[in-house]
Enzyme design. Structure first.
Site, PDB file in Angstrom:
ATOM      1  N   THR A  62     -11.286  23.246 -45.939  1.00  0.00           N
ATOM      2  CA  THR A  62      -9.967  22.835 -46.399  1.00  0.00           C
ATOM      3  C   THR A  62      -9.893  22.914 -47.919  1.00  0.00           C
ATOM      4  OG1 THR A  62      -8.252  21.151 -46.155  1.00  0.00           O
ATOM      5  CG2 THR A  62     -10.516  20.333 -46.262  1.00  0.00           C
ATOM      6  N   LYS A  66     -10.515  27.412 -49.283  1.00  0.00           N
ATOM      7  CA  LYS A  66     -10.203  28.419 -48.256  1.00  0.00           C
ATOM      8  C   LYS A  66     -10.357  29.857 -48.766  1.00  0.00           C
ATOM      9  CE  LYS A  66      -7.099  25.458 -45.592  1.00  0.00           C
ATOM     10  NZ  LYS A  66      -5.775  25.312 -44.976  1.00  0.00           N
TER      11      LYS A  66
END
Ligand code: ATR
Length: 279
Positions: A62, A66
């Site tokens: 997250t 990413k």
């Protein structure tokens, strides 16, 4: 020992992913564990490598990693390629497959949970950052009538649209051409949309993107990818007659999609969404 998975982020303490995956594992009888791991801002690849070497089978990724996960993956799925970002890694001998389940999660929430058909709908996607880019391909695959990408910095929206207009789909057709347009919020004047999706960071700051008041068509759905509290965008949408939904369903659905990538089993998301709503 049970199979180990983790989510990497920074910050990560408030992640709901461990709870969601624990529930999926319990429900489907999978022998696995799932931890939230804080990676240093300058040490994401090393943290992932250490986890893989210690026997980890896969990971979620997250904010803000990413794009780094995309670079780190040794193979990438087409949807990760289109998103330019990876939120799911499946480790394999000598490397990892990078996938992106965010867009599929959004589509499953819209279509499966909220009962919407996106076919022939006019979609307005707000934002041109990673969150917006990650969901465009799965939305296009639903064959909407059109998709307008609006952004404060209009040029970013135009560039994003140009990128998708040059992408070929599985059958060799260009997916976004003819139906995609990008521009400023001012360019929305006089236009109505059936589905309006907020993929900006505005809600995080308690702000409202500068939407025209008449942007919502009759029976429109307003969707905010943020979850956990009412946002200025959802309040604005309600005040102008639209149905609203927050991003909690998307969160659970992207997790279910990752779970399926790793374990080959699809968990039942409805009770998990309900559980989080009641928490
Ligand atoms: P993410 O990966 O979450 O998409 P990002 O790449 O920083 O993060 O993108 C944030 C997005 O939210 C951008 O589209 C940004 O608009 P700009 O490109 O013009 O900066 C948008 N955004 C942030 N705050 C906003 C606000 N108050 N109103 C409208 N859009 C906003």
């Amino acid at each position: 020992m049970s199979d180990a998975y983790a989510v990497f982020g920074n910050p990560i303490a408030h992640s709901k992913s461990p709870l969601i995956h624990a529930e999926f594992a319990r429900q489907t009888g999978q022998d696995m564990r799932y931890a939230a791991l804080l990676a240093p801002l300058d040490g994401f690849p090393a943290a992932v490598r250490a986890f893989q070497l210690a026997g980890g089978r896969g990971a979620n990724v997250t904010v803000p990693f990413k794009a780094q996960a995309f670079d780190l993956a040794t193979r990438r799925t087409p949807r990760a390629q289109a998103a330019g970002a990876v939120n799911t890694l499946k480790f394999e001998a000598g490397g990892s497959v990078g996938d992106n389940t965010d867009g599929a999660g959004l589509v499953r929430d819209l279509v499966g949970n909220l009962g919407l058909s996106l076919a022939d709908k006019r979609i307005l996607l707000m934002g041109a950052g990673g969150a917006a880019r990650g969901v465009i391909l799965p939305l296009l695959e639903q064959k909407p009538a059109s998709m307008f990408v609006a952004n404060r910095t209009a040029l970013r929206a135009v560039e994003l649209v140009n990128h998708f207009c040059s992408l070929e789909g599985a059958e060799g057709e260009i997916q976004g051409a003819n139906l995609m347009q990008g521009g400023s919020y001012e360019a929305l004047a006089g236009r109505q949309f059936d589905v309006v999706i907020n993929a900006t960071a505005a809600s995080l700051a308690g702000e409202l993107p500068p939407l025209p008041e008449d942007v919502f068509a009759v029976d429109a759905l307003a969707y905010d990818m943020m979850y956990g509290k009412d946002t200025p965008f959802l309040a604005f949408a309600r005040a102008h007659g639209a149905r609203t939904a927050d991003g909690l369903g998307m969160l659970v659905e992207q997790a279910a999609e990752a779970f399926q990538v790793w374990r080959g089993v699809r968990p039942d998301t409805a009770p998990v969404i309900q559980m989080l709503r009641n928490a």
